[in-house]
Design a protein around this motif. Structure first.
Motif, mmCIF file in Angstrom:
data_model
loop_
_atom_site.group_PDB
_atom_site.id
_atom_site.type_symbol
_atom_site.label_atom_id
_atom_site.label_comp_id
_atom_site.label_asym_id
_atom_site.label_seq_id
_atom_site.Cartn_x
_atom_site.Cartn_y
_atom_site.Cartn_z
ATOM 1 N N PRO A 92 -2.058 -51.783 -3.281
ATOM 2 C CA PRO A 92 -1.506 -51.068 -2.132
ATOM 3 C C PRO A 92 -0.105 -51.574 -1.786
ATOM 4 O O PRO A 92 0.160 -52.767 -1.890
ATOM 5 N N PRO A 93 0.772 -50.675 -1.401
ATOM 6 C CA PRO A 93 2.118 -51.104 -1.027
ATOM 7 C C PRO A 93 2.093 -51.879 0.279
ATOM 8 O O PRO A 93 1.248 -51.654 1.133
ATOM 9 N N THR A 94 3.009 -52.809 0.420
ATOM 10 C CA THR A 94 3.087 -53.586 1.657
ATOM 11 C C THR A 94 4.313 -53.215 2.475
ATOM 12 O O THR A 94 4.333 -53.420 3.674
ATOM 13 N N ASP A 95 5.345 -52.697 1.840
ATOM 14 C CA ASP A 95 6.585 -52.366 2.527
ATOM 15 C C ASP A 95 6.799 -50.857 2.478
ATOM 16 O O ASP A 95 7.074 -50.296 1.421
ATOM 17 N N ILE A 96 6.682 -50.211 3.609
ATOM 18 C CA ILE A 96 6.789 -48.756 3.658
ATOM 19 C C ILE A 96 8.168 -48.272 3.213
ATOM 20 O O ILE A 96 8.284 -47.258 2.530
ATOM 21 N N GLY A 97 9.222 -48.998 3.573
ATOM 22 C CA GLY A 97 10.566 -48.586 3.185
ATOM 23 C C GLY A 97 10.737 -48.548 1.679
ATOM 24 O O GLY A 97 11.260 -47.585 1.122
ATOM 25 N N VAL A 98 10.294 -49.596 1.012
ATOM 26 C CA VAL A 98 10.381 -49.664 -0.449
ATOM 27 C C VAL A 98 9.503 -48.589 -1.068
ATOM 28 O O VAL A 98 9.913 -47.878 -1.991
ATOM 29 N N PHE A 99 8.289 -48.460 -0.575
ATOM 30 C CA PHE A 99 7.347 -47.460 -1.091
ATOM 31 C C PHE A 99 7.944 -46.059 -1.021
ATOM 32 O O PHE A 99 7.968 -45.317 -2.002
ATOM 33 N N LEU A 100 8.458 -45.683 0.136
ATOM 34 C CA LEU A 100 8.991 -44.330 0.309
ATOM 35 C C LEU A 100 10.284 -44.134 -0.461
ATOM 36 O O LEU A 100 10.516 -43.046 -1.010
ATOM 37 N N ALA A 101 11.115 -45.147 -0.551
ATOM 38 C CA ALA A 101 12.359 -45.035 -1.315
ATOM 39 C C ALA A 101 12.066 -44.813 -2.798
ATOM 40 O O ALA A 101 12.717 -43.987 -3.452
ATOM 41 N N GLU A 102 11.080 -45.522 -3.321
ATOM 42 C CA GLU A 102 10.709 -45.354 -4.733
ATOM 43 C C GLU A 102 10.052 -44.004 -4.992
ATOM 44 O O GLU A 102 10.164 -43.456 -6.075
ATOM 45 N N LEU A 103 9.396 -43.482 -4.017
ATOM 46 C CA LEU A 103 8.648 -42.232 -4.160
ATOM 47 C C LEU A 103 9.515 -40.994 -3.959
ATOM 48 O O LEU A 103 9.234 -39.936 -4.523
ATOM 49 N N HIS A 104 10.574 -41.107 -3.185
ATOM 50 C CA HIS A 104 11.378 -39.958 -2.760
ATOM 51 C C HIS A 104 11.872 -39.106 -3.933
ATOM 52 O O HIS A 104 11.591 -37.905 -3.984
ATOM 53 N N GLY A 105 12.599 -39.689 -4.855
ATOM 54 C CA GLY A 105 13.153 -38.927 -5.984
ATOM 55 C C GLY A 105 12.092 -38.280 -6.853
ATOM 56 O O GLY A 105 12.154 -37.066 -7.134
ATOM 57 N N PRO A 106 11.100 -39.039 -7.310
ATOM 58 C CA PRO A 106 10.050 -38.434 -8.133
ATOM 59 C C PRO A 106 9.268 -37.341 -7.410
ATOM 60 O O PRO A 106 8.882 -36.336 -8.021
ATOM 61 N N LEU A 107 9.050 -37.511 -6.120
ATOM 62 C CA LEU A 107 8.334 -36.493 -5.352
ATOM 63 C C LEU A 107 9.155 -35.208 -5.290
ATOM 64 O O LEU A 107 8.615 -34.111 -5.483
ATOM 65 N N MET B 97 -5.273 -47.070 1.614
ATOM 66 C CA MET B 97 -5.940 -46.211 0.622
ATOM 67 C C MET B 97 -5.863 -46.837 -0.766
ATOM 68 O O MET B 97 -4.960 -47.610 -1.067
ATOM 69 N N GLU B 98 -6.789 -46.437 -1.603
ATOM 70 C CA GLU B 98 -6.789 -46.915 -2.982
ATOM 71 C C GLU B 98 -5.561 -46.409 -3.740
ATOM 72 O O GLU B 98 -5.010 -47.111 -4.583
ATOM 73 N N ASN B 99 -5.129 -45.167 -3.442
ATOM 74 C CA ASN B 99 -3.994 -44.580 -4.145
ATOM 75 C C ASN B 99 -3.060 -43.885 -3.149
ATOM 76 O O ASN B 99 -3.046 -42.658 -3.060
ATOM 77 N N PRO B 100 -2.261 -44.641 -2.418
ATOM 78 C CA PRO B 100 -1.380 -44.036 -1.421
ATOM 79 C C PRO B 100 -0.359 -43.084 -2.037
ATOM 80 O O PRO B 100 -0.010 -42.064 -1.456
ATOM 81 N N ARG B 101 0.120 -43.399 -3.223
ATOM 82 C CA ARG B 101 1.078 -42.526 -3.906
ATOM 83 C C ARG B 101 0.457 -41.154 -4.170
ATOM 84 O O ARG B 101 1.082 -40.128 -3.929
ATOM 85 N N GLY B 102 -0.771 -41.152 -4.631
ATOM 86 C CA GLY B 102 -1.478 -39.891 -4.866
ATOM 87 C C GLY B 102 -1.655 -39.099 -3.577
ATOM 88 O O GLY B 102 -1.564 -37.865 -3.582
ATOM 89 N N TRP B 103 -1.900 -39.800 -2.481
ATOM 90 C CA TRP B 103 -2.061 -39.127 -1.193
ATOM 91 C C TRP B 103 -0.772 -38.415 -0.803
ATOM 92 O O TRP B 103 -0.802 -37.263 -0.367
ATOM 93 N N VAL B 104 0.369 -39.091 -0.984
ATOM 94 C CA VAL B 104 1.654 -38.483 -0.624
ATOM 95 C C VAL B 104 1.910 -37.255 -1.497
ATOM 96 O O VAL B 104 2.334 -36.210 -1.003
ATOM 97 N N TYR B 105 1.636 -37.365 -2.789
ATOM 98 C CA TYR B 105 1.802 -36.209 -3.675
ATOM 99 C C TYR B 105 0.875 -35.070 -3.259
ATOM 100 O O TYR B 105 1.272 -33.901 -3.254
ATOM 101 N N ARG B 106 -0.357 -35.397 -2.907
ATOM 102 C CA ARG B 106 -1.309 -34.359 -2.486
ATOM 103 C C ARG B 106 -0.788 -33.660 -1.239
ATOM 104 O O ARG B 106 -0.836 -32.430 -1.146
ATOM 105 N N ILE B 107 -0.265 -34.408 -0.295
ATOM 106 C CA ILE B 107 0.311 -33.806 0.914
ATOM 107 C C ILE B 107 1.459 -32.881 0.520
ATOM 108 O O ILE B 107 1.548 -31.743 0.990
ATOM 109 N N GLY B 108 2.353 -33.347 -0.340
ATOM 110 C CA GLY B 108 3.483 -32.534 -0.780
ATOM 111 C C GLY B 108 3.033 -31.247 -1.462
ATOM 112 O O GLY B 108 3.561 -30.163 -1.175
ATOM 113 N N PHE B 109 2.049 -31.342 -2.333
ATOM 114 C CA PHE B 109 1.569 -30.155 -3.041
ATOM 115 C C PHE B 109 0.810 -29.218 -2.107
ATOM 116 O O PHE B 109 0.899 -27.994 -2.248
#
Length: 93
Positions: free
Chosen positions: A4-19, A54-66
């Motif tokens: 699980p990610p610990t830093d929301i800023g880093v998590f969202l910054a890494e996720l932004h472009g690929p999302l 969550m077990e897969n927060p990245r997947g959750w964000v993608y699911r929300i986006g889709f």
């Protein structure tokens, strides 16, 4: 196991472009994808305590986006149908 990610800023910054890229492929429209990604990221930010656990927060964000993309297309379809119906009614008068 997903760590699980610990830093929301880093998590969202890494996720932004690929999302955005994934949503661009899904929607065919970069501007729409950027709006949807921003909404998904905002929802993640607002619910971060739950998402981070969550077990897969990245997947959750993608699911929300889709899910947002699907809602976007449904609204566009409904709007188009309403406009077509109104046009038919106007032309019949």
């Amino acid at each position: 196991m997903v760590v699980p990610p610990t830093d929301i800023g880093v998590f969202l910054a890494e996720l932004h472009g690929p999302l955005i890229r994934a949503l661009t492929v899904r929607t065919g429209d970069r501007a729409v994808a950027e709006d949807l990604a921003q909404e998904a990221i905002m929802r993640t930010w607002l619910d971060w305590d739950r998402v981070a656990a969550m077990e897969n927060p990245r997947g959750w964000v993608y699911r929300i986006g889709f899910n947002l993309a699907a809602s976007h297309w449904r609204r566009r379809l409904v709007r188009r149908r309403v406009e077509q119906r109104l046009d038919r009614e106007r032309s019949a008068q």
